[in-house]
Design a protein around this motif. Sequence first.
Motif, PDB file in Angstrom:
ATOM      1  N   ILE A  26      68.082  28.296  38.251  1.00  0.00           N
ATOM      2  CA  ILE A  26      66.790  28.130  37.251  1.00  0.00           C
ATOM      3  C   ILE A  26      65.694  27.890  38.139  1.00  0.00           C
ATOM      4  N   SER A  29      59.378  27.883  36.897  1.00  0.00           N
ATOM      5  CA  SER A  29      58.755  28.134  35.626  1.00  0.00           C
ATOM      6  C   SER A  29      59.528  27.515  34.556  1.00  0.00           C
ATOM      7  N   ILE A  30      60.836  28.081  34.450  1.00  0.00           N
ATOM      8  CA  ILE A  30      61.650  27.642  33.595  1.00  0.00           C
ATOM      9  C   ILE A  30      61.833  26.166  33.576  1.00  0.00           C
ATOM     10  N   ARG A  31      62.154  25.670  34.681  1.00  0.00           N
ATOM     11  CA  ARG A  31      62.491  24.306  34.805  1.00  0.00           C
ATOM     12  C   ARG A  31      61.168  23.580  34.145  1.00  0.00           C
ATOM     13  N   GLN A  33      58.999  24.314  32.079  1.00  0.00           N
ATOM     14  CA  GLN A  33      58.753  24.388  30.560  1.00  0.00           C
ATOM     15  C   GLN A  33      60.168  23.741  29.868  1.00  0.00           C
ATOM     16  N   LEU A  34      61.184  23.473  30.371  1.00  0.00           N
ATOM     17  CA  LEU A  34      62.330  22.545  29.911  1.00  0.00           C
ATOM     18  C   LEU A  34      62.039  21.117  30.001  1.00  0.00           C
ATOM     19  N   ARG A 368      66.066  29.972  24.448  1.00  0.00           N
ATOM     20  CA  ARG A 368      65.227  30.960  24.589  1.00  0.00           C
ATOM     21  C   ARG A 368      64.974  30.885  26.144  1.00  0.00           C
ATOM     22  N   LEU A 369      64.918  29.717  26.927  1.00  0.00           N
ATOM     23  CA  LEU A 369      64.637  29.653  28.257  1.00  0.00           C
ATOM     24  C   LEU A 369      65.819  29.983  28.986  1.00  0.00           C
ATOM     25  N   VAL A 370      66.937  29.571  28.657  1.00  0.00           N
ATOM     26  CA  VAL A 370      68.076  29.677  29.669  1.00  0.00           C
ATOM     27  C   VAL A 370      69.030  30.796  29.486  1.00  0.00           C
ATOM     28  N   ILE A 373      68.990  34.161  31.489  1.00  0.00           N
ATOM     29  CA  ILE A 373      69.249  34.275  32.806  1.00  0.00           C
ATOM     30  C   ILE A 373      70.710  34.842  32.890  1.00  0.00           C
TER      31      ILE A 373
END
Length: 464
Positions: A26, A29-31, A33-34, A368-370, A373
């Motif tokens: 991950i 950026s995704i981290r 947002q999480l 949505r975030l994970v 990927i």
Amino acid sequence: MVNKFCQIVFAVFLLLGNVVSGQQIINDSIRAQLEIGIKGFQERFHAPSVVLAIVHKDNIIFSWASGYTDLENKTPATIDSKYQIQSVSKLFTAIATMQLLEKGVIGLDDDIRKYVPEFTGINRGGRPSGTTFLELSTHTSGLPRNSQADIDFAKNVDLWMLTRNDSISLRAATKEDFLKSLRTVSREYPEYEFLPPDTRQYSNMGYALLGLALERAAKKDFQQLVVEAICRPLKLSNTGYGTISSKENKIAQGYYYQSDAEKFVKTPNFYANAIAPAGGMYSTARDLARFISAQFSNTIGMLSANSVRRMQTFGIGWQRSYPFVKHEGAMVGFRTEVVLHPKLEVGWVILTNTTDFDFSRFNEYVSRLVLPIFADKPVTDPGQFVGTYRLEGGGESIQIYLKDGKLYSTYLEQILQPEPLSFSGNNALKSKGLNGHDVNYNFLSDGNSKIIILNLNQLMWVKE
């Protein structure tokens, strides 16, 4: 009916273009947002602590712990903090069921009265009726949600919510009282009632009865059975039975947020007693992450891969919410959820010590975030579709070939003429037909963007 959670996930998949390899960690950026999302949900739902672990295959790819498991002592939450997991305990009971099935000790169609003769299983016509291991494990037995022996437990939950009386404790029925209740309990719903897809007549009583039958069939204390057959092989060293914190075994304190006074109130102690198979376990995010990984492995030790898939497909223990299977645990002071996406081999566990928490919205956020990927990459290279496709078990074959940068097919070419194929969706092609009838080609890939199978005219054609 597909819920909002699943609809959003489908939308994410349809909008995917250039997806990243599933092996990529991950990104920052995704981290970020999480982390922002977790903090927001924690504040919104007044959770003293939230612990999250996200898993891909055998790896924890993201973890987060925030807040306190004990507000008075300011004990910080960590990935190794122990929480009551409540109804997530049913997953362990379901696995124990499948283990004894594999060993030939029980059959899914066995009448539970073979092991628990105290249970009459009276149907709605007033006649004794059998109930099977399969019915109990899939919540299709028609039994009430809770036993009438739990009337004091139910009353005390309401009493505490109404009065916040510190002297109240929440005690489920003892095994002795539970057994007595089985002599008079009847089905709340008829056998094999026709229900909407994935609707269940959820029954804590059913799982308590299931655990009792497994204990007698295995001739071993039920809790000992689960610890020895599941927790130890999976190295779940911080998982077991118990809901009361002690000096030797610290479990998070539960809380209720009193909005009118804007303060947290400690919730009463909960004693699972006879319903331990339905909701009497504790665990940590790290242990449950390992438990999730075990659902993706073909050599997990506790069950064959076939049994793992059967549990997910038929809802044995799991609640199906395609493309996910999941289970939530809830009690005054605690909320827990385990979520799996079997195809992508992605899952997560959320642990909180608050009474109210909206997991559906949290799951949507994580999805949505994970999930993008790890989603299968659509085949966009026309060359991947080129080749000979032979009818499975038959002598016929067709060719798909490139000409001037466009794809063509030899299927019914004498009628359709050499019309180029066009893309009509992910891994799907279409041949413009005649009289309003088009010919549709649907391809399956091996997950590495390599086409291996063509579905055409409801028949399977294998790429040579």
